[in-house]
Design a protein around this motif. Sequence first.
Motif, short mmCIF file in Angstrom:
data_model
loop_
_atom_site.label_atom_id
_atom_site.label_comp_id
_atom_site.label_asym_id
_atom_site.label_seq_id
_atom_site.Cartn_x
_atom_site.Cartn_y
_atom_site.Cartn_z
N ARG A 153 0.67 -0.96 -0.12
CA ARG A 153 0.10 0.22 -0.69
C ARG A 153 0.93 1.25 0.12
O ARG A 153 0.87 2.54 -0.65
N ARG A 154 2.01 1.16 0.62
CA ARG A 154 2.42 2.78 1.09
C ARG A 154 3.46 2.48 -0.13
O ARG A 154 3.57 3.75 -0.85
N ALA A 155 4.06 1.67 -0.90
CA ALA A 155 4.99 1.39 -2.05
C ALA A 155 3.94 2.24 -2.92
O ALA A 155 4.41 3.11 -3.97
N LEU A 156 2.62 1.96 -3.50
CA LEU A 156 1.90 1.76 -4.64
C LEU A 156 1.39 3.90 -4.36
O LEU A 156 1.90 4.44 -5.66
N SER A 157 1.35 3.84 -3.18
CA SER A 157 0.92 5.35 -2.61
C SER A 157 1.73 6.17 -3.48
O SER A 157 1.39 7.63 -4.37
N GLU A 158 3.73 6.22 -3.02
CA GLU A 158 4.30 6.47 -2.71
C GLU A 158 4.57 6.67 -4.56
O GLU A 158 4.93 8.23 -4.78
N ARG A 159 4.17 5.90 -5.30
CA ARG A 159 4.78 5.86 -6.98
C ARG A 159 3.49 7.00 -7.42
O ARG A 159 4.15 6.89 -8.89
N ILE A 160 2.33 6.62 -6.95
CA ILE A 160 1.28 6.57 -7.52
C ILE A 160 1.03 8.11 -7.57
O ILE A 160 0.37 9.26 -8.36
N GLY A 161 0.96 8.56 -6.13
CA GLY A 161 0.86 10.26 -5.88
C GLY A 161 -0.94 9.66 -5.21
O GLY A 161 -1.45 10.96 -5.20
N VAL A 162 -1.77 9.25 -5.23
CA VAL A 162 -3.07 8.12 -4.98
C VAL A 162 -3.36 7.02 -3.65
O VAL A 162 -2.32 6.41 -4.35
N GLU A 163 -3.39 7.58 -2.88
CA GLU A 163 -3.91 6.75 -1.60
C GLU A 163 -4.88 5.45 -2.24
O GLU A 163 -6.18 5.63 -2.48
N ILE A 164 -4.27 3.66 -2.63
CA ILE A 164 -4.27 3.43 -2.92
C ILE A 164 -4.33 1.52 -2.34
O ILE A 164 -3.38 1.53 -1.96
N ASN A 165 -5.59 0.90 -1.09
CA ASN A 165 -4.79 -0.01 -0.17
C ASN A 165 -5.69 -1.14 -1.06
O ASN A 165 -7.28 -1.20 -1.16
N PRO A 166 -4.53 -2.29 -1.67
CA PRO A 166 -5.46 -3.26 -2.15
C PRO A 166 -5.85 -4.13 -1.65
O PRO A 166 -7.28 -4.95 -2.20
N SER A 167 -6.52 -4.14 -0.51
CA SER A 167 -7.53 -4.96 0.03
C SER A 167 -8.42 -4.61 1.00
O SER A 167 -9.40 -5.57 0.98
N ALA A 168 -9.12 -3.12 0.11
CA ALA A 168 -10.07 -2.41 0.22
C ALA A 168 -10.91 -2.71 -1.19
O ALA A 168 -11.96 -2.43 -1.66
N ILE A 169 -9.90 -2.79 -2.07
CA ILE A 169 -10.56 -3.50 -3.98
C ILE A 169 -11.74 -4.22 -4.01
O ILE A 169 -11.06 -5.90 -3.60
N PRO A 170 -12.68 -3.88 -4.72
CA PRO A 170 -13.51 -4.97 -4.74
C PRO A 170 -13.64 -6.02 -5.21
O PRO A 170 -12.26 -6.12 -6.37
N ILE A 171 -13.70 -7.05 -4.78
CA ILE A 171 -13.71 -8.84 -5.82
C ILE A 171 -14.00 -8.55 -7.40
O ILE A 171 -14.91 -8.09 -7.99
N GLY A 172 -13.12 -8.28 -8.00
CA GLY A 172 -13.46 -8.44 -9.86
C GLY A 172 -13.03 -7.55 -10.43
O GLY A 172 -12.94 -6.80 -11.18
N GLN A 173 -12.44 -5.97 -9.36
CA GLN A 173 -12.43 -4.97 -10.14
C GLN A 173 -10.74 -4.86 -9.92
O GLN A 173 -10.00 -5.66 -9.54
N ALA A 174 -9.79 -3.66 -10.48
CA ALA A 174 -9.20 -3.62 -10.53
C ALA A 174 -8.65 -2.06 -10.79
O ALA A 174 -9.09 -1.25 -11.58
N TYR A 175 -7.23 -1.87 -10.64
CA TYR A 175 -7.02 -0.26 -10.66
C TYR A 175 -5.62 -0.32 -11.31
O TYR A 175 -4.61 -1.38 -11.55
N VAL A 176 -5.55 0.18 -12.69
CA VAL A 176 -5.04 0.46 -13.65
C VAL A 176 -4.60 1.76 -13.27
O VAL A 176 -4.56 3.48 -13.95
N PHE A 177 -2.90 1.93 -13.54
CA PHE A 177 -1.79 3.06 -13.12
C PHE A 177 -0.59 3.02 -14.70
O PHE A 177 -0.15 1.95 -14.81
N THR A 178 -0.54 3.92 -15.13
CA THR A 178 0.11 3.92 -16.59
C THR A 178 0.70 4.93 -16.53
O THR A 178 0.30 6.24 -16.58
N ARG A 179 2.16 5.54 -16.75
CA ARG A 179 2.94 6.60 -16.84
C ARG A 179 3.27 6.85 -18.42
O ARG A 179 3.41 7.68 -19.24
N VAL A 180 2.74 5.50 -19.50
CA VAL A 180 3.14 5.57 -20.83
C VAL A 180 1.72 6.74 -21.63
O VAL A 180 0.69 5.21 -21.59
#
Length: 692
Positions: free
Chosen positions: A419-446
């Motif tokens: 969680r912390r490593a993702l938030s530091e690099r994305i800039g948005v707080e993302i908690n993987p344990s709180a993501i609903p089943i079947g959902q996904a967050y997609v982050f890309t710099r490309v």
Amino acid sequence: MLRYVIAFIAGGTAFTILAPILSSIAILMIIGLIILAILTAFIPGGWIIMFGFRSLIGFFRRWIMPPTILTIAALFITVLTGTAGHDVGLGLSFVVGGLAGIMVVSRFSKPTQASTSSKKLGSRIFAQYSQESTVESKPPKGWSIPVVVTTGFLGGEAGILSEAFREGVLVMGEAAIPASRTLAKGAAEKGMKVVVIGSPYIAPKVDGVKLVRLGMTSFNIVSPESGLDGFSRRLWAENIAVPLVVAAGLDTAEAGMVVRFLQKFAGARLSPDDVEKIVAEYGPTSSARLKDAIGMLTTHFGEEYPHPSKLFKGEWKILVIDTSRLSQSLQLFTTMYLLYEAPNLFPGCVIVFDSAELGLPEQSLLPYDARHVWLRTLKAVERLKTSGFIIVASTGLLAPELLDIADTYIVTRGPAHMRRALSERIGVEINPSAIPIGQAYVFTRVSRNGEPHLFTGRLIEVEHADIPRLEAEAEREATLLREEMLAPLRDTILYADFAEMAEKCYKVLRTVKSLATPTPERVISGVGQNTDKALKQLLEKRYILVDPAGVLGLTTLGEHAIKDWESRVKKAHTSDTLEKTHSQGVSTIAVQAGLQVFQHSSKPDMSEPTRLELAEKAVEKGILKLEDDEVRRLYAANIEAKRLSKQVAEGESLTEEDVKRMRDAFELLISLTERITAFFEKIPGEVGEDNA
């Protein structure tokens, strides 16, 4: 989309019907507010009533405000109906009610955890970019690899650019395999070749999928290509030794011992006796650990298996190297070795590296002296950017440094460890344990504009390949390769007596010979599964005897069977060596022609005494002129040719320098033979008389 249309119609109809009632309620509310204001202004202590009213409204604000807005809208529409006409009022009521219905459906269809972060996307500043650059809450323009289906009124498929593979994609969480399967399908549809190292369920159901199931077969890595120079041979040895150190739990210092052993026996056929030599080489302290590691290497990746280039060849779009049947140590070794060799074995292919957390865990979990190996593996992943890679970690317990190598993350439900490593690099707080089943967050710099993008949605479901059918095809191909490998051994004693069990019987005989006290239990344990049947048949046919103490021993027939098998293998190895030499561009045809002229000429006997005698006669008659330096070169070439021919006959590989010397020697001897033959044709009578 259909549910929003239904919500619009239902909401518009309901609001049109209820608008008169809601306008009456709005009038009563306005009258009540006026009375409350008068009481607050003129009654002593009235402010307490207003304070209580405001607190109550604030507490239930989430539920009170939408109906209040609707009642006020109904009152406004009622007034407008009286001034603008009945038709205008009905139309406006239907539109307002329809929009309200869509808002209600959208509100209850969105995941509550996701909405909190989604509202912040437009205002949060991305930490690793300049302060003017924000994370955009939508997919990049021109995306071509669909990943998720977004929600909302204008929802639909969303994805990433195909160029994102070259910059690296990291997939983590419980749904990592389905997400990777979606990416693999997208890459294949774009004309890219994909190599999956790990689970076969990553392969999508498309044409052109090939499965190689390790455990059913394997590949030979202990025999390097001929003609390698010292630097290339060292690189070959290190690419085997480093994964072996990690998989077998050796110390980093022992990697050098493995490298030296591999370089020493490179090109030669390794036998159990060669492995035993480690004891004398390094002493009993390190020998036990090294013997086990190198024994694992020679047993499961030895010369009885085809080379990787032969095993993985074919016209495939997606190649799946299934490691699920291997033990964890073998699985770790295989994936790391293929990761190191991927640029050579699979140039231009997108590499899917499954279970990355085994090879690249968090650095703090490793002992201090293993960090150099960890860094080397991290650099191997970075080198895959030339063709593209997908890192898959279903547990999410992998090195955070991979987030700095990959420019695209697909995060599904999983542990909150990252969680912390993702938030530091994305800039948005993302908690993987709180993501609903079947959902996904997609982050890309490309992206086309260079801005980072973050969006969420439901993962696109892609059907996996027909695994039973692929397994049947893999088994059939492995059988054909095995038959091809055993073709030179069909004339052996063991093959005549045991047919398809011949190789297993040879391993049993070899194990009996190598063990100090070969009991049946130790032999079965050393050779592996399905050994008891082979041992039973060897006992029945008197290849092995058992003494009253239960110790096995070889008979004369068993000893002869081992020698017969190994001599055929040595011949096959010699043939392979010459074939590789030819493929490296060496003129094998010229060498073979030289051997035929030099040893099997149809002319009179060309043994060494005859050549010397003919040479002397030719020199006497002035036909053949040899300087002293040329004579010395001929003698040296003769000795060199004998030495190298013996080396090839014994199954030893030739270096590029050896092959060059061999070619030069035979060319010189061929020249001498041709000149002597020309002399013989000129004076056949004299030579015949002298020889008589």
